[in-house]
Motif scaffolding. Structure first.
Motif, PDB file in Angstrom:
ATOM      1  N   GLY A 184       0.851  -1.181   0.000  1.00  0.00           N
ATOM      2  CA  GLY A 184       0.000   0.000   0.000  1.00  0.00           C
ATOM      3  C   GLY A 184       0.890   1.235   0.000  1.00  0.00           C
ATOM      4  N   ALA A 185       0.271   2.390  -0.317  1.00  0.00           N
ATOM      5  CA  ALA A 185       1.078   3.609  -0.456  1.00  0.00           C
ATOM      6  C   ALA A 185       0.504   4.776   0.347  1.00  0.00           C
ATOM      7  N   THR A 186       1.419   5.639   0.790  1.00  0.00           N
ATOM      8  CA  THR A 186       1.044   6.916   1.425  1.00  0.00           C
ATOM      9  C   THR A 186       2.134   7.941   1.108  1.00  0.00           C
ATOM     10  N   ALA A 187       1.944   9.166   1.592  1.00  0.00           N
ATOM     11  CA  ALA A 187       2.985  10.193   1.506  1.00  0.00           C
ATOM     12  C   ALA A 187       3.056  10.904   2.847  1.00  0.00           C
TER      13      ALA A 187
ATOM     14  N   SER B 288       6.781   8.163   1.881  1.00  0.00           N
ATOM     15  CA  SER B 288       7.832   9.136   1.552  1.00  0.00           C
ATOM     16  C   SER B 288       8.486   9.646   2.825  1.00  0.00           C
ATOM     17  N   PHE B 289       9.718  10.059   2.681  1.00  0.00           N
ATOM     18  CA  PHE B 289      10.390  10.796   3.755  1.00  0.00           C
ATOM     19  C   PHE B 289      10.011  12.255   3.580  1.00  0.00           C
ATOM     20  N   ALA B 290       9.762  12.933   4.704  1.00  0.00           N
ATOM     21  CA  ALA B 290       9.579  14.386   4.622  1.00  0.00           C
ATOM     22  C   ALA B 290      10.973  15.007   4.633  1.00  0.00           C
TER      23      ALA B 290
ATOM     24  N   ILE C 144      11.531   9.741  -2.345  1.00  0.00           N
ATOM     25  CA  ILE C 144      12.446  10.703  -1.722  1.00  0.00           C
ATOM     26  C   ILE C 144      11.766  12.066  -1.588  1.00  0.00           C
ATOM     27  N   CYS C 145      10.980  12.425  -2.561  1.00  0.00           N
ATOM     28  CA  CYS C 145      10.328  13.731  -2.548  1.00  0.00           C
ATOM     29  C   CYS C 145       8.895  13.586  -3.068  1.00  0.00           C
ATOM     30  N   HIS C 146       7.947  13.638  -2.136  1.00  0.00           N
ATOM     31  CA  HIS C 146       6.537  13.529  -2.537  1.00  0.00           C
ATOM     32  C   HIS C 146       5.913  14.910  -2.327  1.00  0.00           C
ATOM     33  N   PHE C 147       6.054  15.757  -3.301  1.00  0.00           N
ATOM     34  CA  PHE C 147       5.452  17.099  -3.304  1.00  0.00           C
ATOM     35  C   PHE C 147       6.013  18.060  -2.255  1.00  0.00           C
ATOM     36  N   ASP C 148       7.063  17.698  -1.509  1.00  0.00           N
ATOM     37  CA  ASP C 148       7.490  18.627  -0.454  1.00  0.00           C
ATOM     38  C   ASP C 148       8.915  19.124  -0.639  1.00  0.00           C
ATOM     39  N   VAL C 149       9.111  20.381  -0.286  1.00  0.00           N
ATOM     40  CA  VAL C 149      10.418  21.021  -0.333  1.00  0.00           C
ATOM     41  C   VAL C 149      10.520  21.798   0.988  1.00  0.00           C
ATOM     42  N   PRO C 150      11.674  21.774   1.664  1.00  0.00           N
ATOM     43  CA  PRO C 150      11.765  22.609   2.870  1.00  0.00           C
ATOM     44  C   PRO C 150      11.389  24.065   2.533  1.00  0.00           C
ATOM     45  N   LEU C 151      10.509  24.642   3.331  1.00  0.00           N
ATOM     46  CA  LEU C 151       9.978  25.974   3.008  1.00  0.00           C
ATOM     47  C   LEU C 151      11.092  27.011   2.881  1.00  0.00           C
TER      48      LEU C 151
END
Ligand code: BGP
Length: 476
Positions: A12-15, A91-93, A132-139
């Motif tokens: 199964g999958a999540t983010a 994913s990892f944040a 490694i990167c699911h839609f997130d970038v450090p702000l």
């Protein structure tokens, strides 16, 4: 049937941003996904045309708590184990590991959080599959550099990759560099932290950001293979074949062109070069990409090992702007297909479309595929006895798994695994809702954030457990 390999990766999958919560716990920094609100401003922020800094003070941000997997992970891993998962795609944040994205050393508490969860999974026979990167970038990187608009992000991303590749060298085999890399074109801020400022040429900005991500992805692939030659690195596409609205050749051409807009990214990641149609497109639109002399070689020499994708629906398009009616549903625009039913959110349901999409991808790349998202977002009702009778979800998944197995058995497509989206209910990426549920496990929480977060097995839980136990032979 019996067509799937014995080691087929059911899971199964999540983010992170849709399930973890704990948005500032354990030293985590803010990510771009943490400033995307629920409600009427959401879309404009995701599109990158509304500045998140101007949102009302009482805005509600679903990622901040999400389903609080940060504190429930042991219980959640136990649920996956009970269903017999062979893998878990999550994913990892990035900002949990590098809170601003510019630290020299990773945040140990963040690393430890993932390591503990991975150890628990491995002990239960569940293989981690990491985005490694699911839609997130450090702000901070968005504020300082404008996120992926700037090449500086490549270094920050590689620094992050190096830290996780070394730390999880012996614990993770499957990695994906960017979730749904093509989402950058449709929802630039959600997909890649990109804002379109007044006076900017939108296409130029998007394709430059895409180029930077593509180079970063290739360099990460190289680094990964140096650190552990057994690592398997994948690209990841929001897939779904475009069908022509009619047999008018103009419609067929339109469908082919729309498919190419999506394939562009993974054409580069899988084949190692900008396709000629893309070069011509950039030229025609006056887009000149800032490239370093070594970029082309890096792309050419570091193609991915597998092609991962999400599939929710096929798409329909016409050259005639007045033809058909828009579904108004899914992020990537489509006309309503009269042959298909749709979900409550207007996403069209097309199991055979999965087989068609798999064949197109396999014909094009000849690399193993991995279905890392598929599923039905629906409203679930908890009955008086506490049960959730989600037969509609079972029917959706059963029909898709059947077509997936035909693609393997009858068409010879190589497939690594299948991880339905949101195996546990989580926050919807497009709408920010909790009401749009995908899970085998129900989570007690509503759109406004109320609820006990209690986990509860739905009818589909037992069904999926049986599917896995029989390697897809028993789908009833
Ligand atoms: C994909 C994303 C996921 C996920 C899924 C379902 O685009 O990779 O993050 O959320 O779609 O979409 P939604 O949550 O909008 O129903």
């Amino acid at each position: 049937m019996g067509s799937l390999p014995k080691d087929f990766l059911w899971g199964g999958a999540t983010a992170a941003n849709q399930c973890e919560g704990g948005y500032l716990e354990g030293g985590k920094g803010l990510g771009t996904v943490d400033v995307i609100p629920w409600g009427e401003d959401r879309r404009a922020v995701m599109l990158g045309v509304r500045d998140y800094r101007t949102l009302p003070e009482d805005a509600y941000y679903p990622s901040h708590e999400a389903i609080d997997m940060y504190h429930h992970w042991k219980e959640d891993v136990a649920l996956m184990a009970e269903m017999g998962f062979r893998c878990y795609r999550f994913s990892f944040a990035w900002s949990r590991i590098f809170p601003t994205g510019e630290e020299e050393e990773p945040n140990e508490e963040g690393m430890k959080f993932y390591e503990d969860m991975i150890d628990e999974m491995l002990a239960a026979g569940i293989q981690p599959v990491v985005t490694i990167c699911h839609f997130d970038v450090p702000l901070h990187l968005e504020q300082k550099y404008g996120s992926w608009k700037n090449r500086k992000l490549i270094d920050a991303y590689l620094h992050y990759c190096e830290a996780i590749f070394r730390r999880f060298r012996d614990k993770v085999t499957y990695w994906m560099t960017f979730n749904e890399i093509n989402m950058l074109m449709h929802l630039p801020f959600m997909g890649a932290g990109i804002s379109i400022r007044e006076g900017e040429n939108e296409l130029q900005v998007k394709y430059q950001a895409a180029h930077n991500e593509l180079v970063a992805s290739a360099m990460a692939t190289k680094l990964a293979h140096e650190i552990n030659p057994d690592f398997r690195i994948g690209c990841m596409l929001a897939a779904g074949q475009f069908y022509p609205y009619s047999c008018n050749p103009a419609d067929v051409w339109d469908a082919l062109s729309k498919d190419r807009n999506n394939y562009f990214f993974i054409d580069v990641q899988s084949r190692g070069a900008y396709p000629s149609y893309a070069k011509k497109f950039l030229e025609r639109n006056g887009i000149v990409l800032e490239m370093e002399p070594e970029d082309e070689r890096i792309l050419r020499e570091n193609t991915v090992d597998f092609v991962a994708f999400s599939y929710y629906a096929s798409r329909l398009t016409s050259a005639d702007p007045n033809a058909g009616v828009s579904t108004g549903g899914n992020v990537i625009k489509s006309l309503r297909n009269p042959h298909l039913q749709a979900s409550e959110w207007g996403w069209q349901i097309d199991p055979l479309g999965l087989r068609i999409t798999m064949n197109s991808l396999y014909d094009r790349y000849q690399k193993p595929l991995f279905i890392v998202e598929n599923g039905l977002g629906a409203v679930d009702r908890v009955e008086e006895d506490g049960s959730i009778q989600d037969d509609y979800r079972i029917a959706y998944l059963e029909a898709h798994i059947k077509e997936m197995m035909k693609a393997v058995e009858e068409d010879g497509v190589e497939l690594i695994g299948y991880t339905p989206w949101g195996w546990i209910d989580l926050v919807s990426a497009s709408t920010g809702e909790m009401k749009k549920r995908y899970g085998f496990v129900y989570v007690d929480k509503d759109n406004a954030g109320n609820g006990t977060l209690e986990r509860r097995r739905k009818k589909s839980f037992e069904w999926y457990k049986k599917v896995i136990a029989t390697n897809g032979e028993c789908l009833k």
